[in-house]
Write a protein that holds these residues in place. Structure first.
Motif, PDB file in Angstrom:
ATOM      1  N   ARG A 314      33.060   0.083  29.675  1.00 57.84           N
ATOM      2  CA  ARG A 314      33.768   1.350  29.605  1.00 57.84           C
ATOM      3  C   ARG A 314      34.266   1.714  30.993  1.00 57.84           C
ATOM      4  O   ARG A 314      33.524   1.593  31.979  1.00 57.84           O
ATOM      5  N   HIS A 324      37.240   2.057  26.430  1.00 58.78           N
ATOM      6  CA  HIS A 324      36.454   0.836  26.258  1.00 58.78           C
ATOM      7  C   HIS A 324      37.360  -0.394  26.308  1.00 58.78           C
ATOM      8  O   HIS A 324      38.485  -0.364  25.794  1.00 58.78           O
ATOM      9  N   ASN A 419      28.161  -3.477  28.125  1.00 54.55           N
ATOM     10  CA  ASN A 419      27.747  -2.078  28.301  1.00 54.55           C
ATOM     11  C   ASN A 419      27.833  -1.586  29.738  1.00 54.55           C
ATOM     12  O   ASN A 419      27.381  -0.480  30.025  1.00 54.55           O
ATOM     13  N   ARG A 421      29.524   0.180  32.942  1.00 53.97           N
ATOM     14  CA  ARG A 421      30.424   1.329  33.008  1.00 53.97           C
ATOM     15  C   ARG A 421      31.014   1.402  34.413  1.00 53.97           C
ATOM     16  O   ARG A 421      30.279   1.462  35.404  1.00 53.97           O
TER      17      ARG A 421
END
Length: 532
Positions: A314, A324, A419, A421
């Motif tokens: 993300r 995303h 996952n 970020r």
């Protein structure tokens, strides 16, 4: 169509018989004859009995499965020189009485079979005439629903309803009720098992039995279980039924997932009260699919690890297209995703940008999880400061020089993980001056200025300021050090001026101690003089 005089005469007699007898045919089947005037009427009612309401049809009546019985109403239409229709009904002894023709036994056979039989009987008497036989009214039947239901008792229904319909009418199943070993006992003595789990979850319509007059639907208590776990659509515990196989369990659990490895499945069985023993089961073979399952067995279906796992990161904050982005873990780098996100905007702070990497051993932090789901542009300064502090404490951020990364230095371009970020905060163009100054707060950033410049901008020190211990707190790292060592102040930094220690209390304490010492000395002198 040519007809003989004899055929026309028979046709006329049949129509005449229908006209004469039709008004006297009963329109409904009664449980008993009408009582004579003044007779005492005794009404028996099973408790509870629901109000008789017309049944809602799910669709056209299936002639191949619908069983004809007393009370069913038909309409016979004669197609000849004159078209004539008349209603007829199956009487209590199971015959369909056709005026002027015969009584035709139709009870207990299917609707299709009844139509054939009626047509054959009419054709023996009347030639060169076409007939159509329509089912125009459904009979009412009485069924007992007993056992683990909310309201056990006798219910009135139609022959189109099924065991599951009657169970719902009885208020549904109780908590310990069986769903797979429900029995329907016929008046003739035959039985049929109803499996509501298979009906609902495997789409097996044959698992829900149609009902007949006088049936008893009995719902027992649930007793035995089996487990199917692993790569199936609905893993879990299921009620055991006799004759269960490994494959019927898989079907009950919604079938295999696409990542399943069915030829390496295992069936485990208790050899005593605590110990299980496993054996391999190949669910791709006929023998494996047909493997018998016993109560308390456990079927395990393995799956390929990370099969077609959706991997994404993300990107938040000051980029052209935040959101995303899919990645291939182990091959895609940060620069690949930043480029796909349109790159940082002119307001992005590369110095404050960071890559946040979640760890599997992280303890739950509700506030941190909330901020993880909050777009950066909606965070307050305090929320963003908390977010950065928590990531520094947990050592979850990846150390990256984003200016070097965007310049193409591969050493500063980490491989991304699922996952991750990437956050580009908005560049802060202020410096916070706090503590013992005249007007604490944010002041505009001025390049290449030292801390003293910013203290002047807020009105200087207060009288209680400790000028020798002024601290600078870096926004990027949270590192604190003496302001005199800071060659430059950066946007977002904080300059903190502590308070000078209050020494008045020490002076008072010192005076008190001196006074007590003096009093003690005088006392000793007086005491010695008195003793001499």
């Amino acid at each position: 169509m040519r007809r003989t005089g004899k055929g026309n005469m028979r046709h006329s007699r049949f129509i005449l018989a229908l006209l004469i007898l039709a008004p006297f045919l009963p329109s409904e089947l009664s449980a008993a004859e009408e009582p004579e005037p003044g007779a005492q009427v005794i009404v028996e009612r099973a408790a509870p009995v629901d109000e008789v309401k017309p049944a809602a049809l799910r669709g056209p009546v299936d002639g191949a499965t619908y069983i004809v019985g007393p009370g069913d109403r038909f309409t016979i239409t004669v197609w000849g020189p004159t078209v004539m229709s008349t209603p007829v009904m199956v009487v209590p002894d199971g015959d369909l009485v056709v005026p002027g023709v015969a009584s035709i036994p139709v009870s207990g056979i299917t609707l299709d079979e009844a139509r054939v039989r009626i047509t054959e009987e009419l054709s023996r008497v009347y030639r060169n005439v076409d007939f159509s036989i329509s089912l125009t009214g459904l009979r009412r039947i009485r069924v007992n629903v007993l056992g683990e239901v909310e309201n056990p008792g006798a219910y009135t229904a139609t022959a189109l309803e099924t065991a599951s319909d009657l169970i719902q009418r009885a208020g549904g199943l109780l908590d310990p009720a069986s769903r797979r070993n429900i029995t329907v006992t016929r008046r003739s003595g035959g039985t049929r098992r109803v499996d509501l789990t298979r009906y609902a979850q495997a789409g097996d319509v044959e698992a829900d039995a149609p009902i007949l007059d006088g049936d008893v639907v009995y719902v027992p208590h649930m007793v035995e279980y089996v487990h199917v776990l692993g790569a199936v659509a609905r893993p879990g515990r299921y009620e055991y039924v006799e004759g269960e196989t490994a494959w019927s369990l898989v079907e009950l659990a919604g079938g295999l997932e696409r990542a399943a490895v069915p030829d390496s499945s295992e069936l485990r069985r208790f050899v005593d009260d605590r110990t299980t023993e496993g054996r391999p089961v190949d669910l791709t073979s006929e023998a494996g699919r047909g493997a018998a399952v016993m109560p308390a067995d456990q079927l395990y279906v393995p799956s390929r690890p990370d099969w077609r796992r959706a991997e994404f990161v993300r990107v938040d904050g000051e980029v052209r297209f935040p959101g995303h982005y899919g990645i291939n873990e182990g091959s895609d780098r940060a620069s690949d995703v930043i480029r796909r996100a349109g790159g940082p905007t002119e307001w992005a702070s590369l110095r404050d940008a960071l890559i946040i990497r979640l760890r599997s051993d992280d303890k739950p932090d509700p506030e941190l999880e909330r901020l993880n789901e909050t777009p950066f542009d909606r965070m307050t300064e305090m929320e963003y400061a908390y977010l950065k502090t928590r990531y520094r404490q947990d050592k979850r951020s990846v150390v990256v020089d984003f200016e070097a990364l965007l310049s193409g230095e591969e050493a500063e371009d980490p491989l991304l993980r699922h996952n991750d970020r990437i956050v580009f905060p908005k560049a802060q163009q202020t410096v916070l001056v706090s503590g013992q100054v005249m007007m604490p707060g944010h002041v505009p950033y001025e390049p290449n200025e030292r801390y003293t410049r910013y203290i002047d901008l807020v009105g200087g020190y207060t009288d209680d300021a400790n000028r020798s211990r002024v601290m600078v707190i870096r926004d990027e790292t949270g590192h604190q050090f003496r302001a005199g060592r800071a060659k430059e102040i950066f946007p977002g930094d904080e300059i903190w001026v502590p308070e000078e220690p209050d020494e008045g209390w020490w002076d008072n304490a010192r005076d008190i101690v001196a006074f007590i010492s003096s009093v003690a000395t005088i006392y000793l002198v007086i005491d010695q003089a008195a003793n001499n």
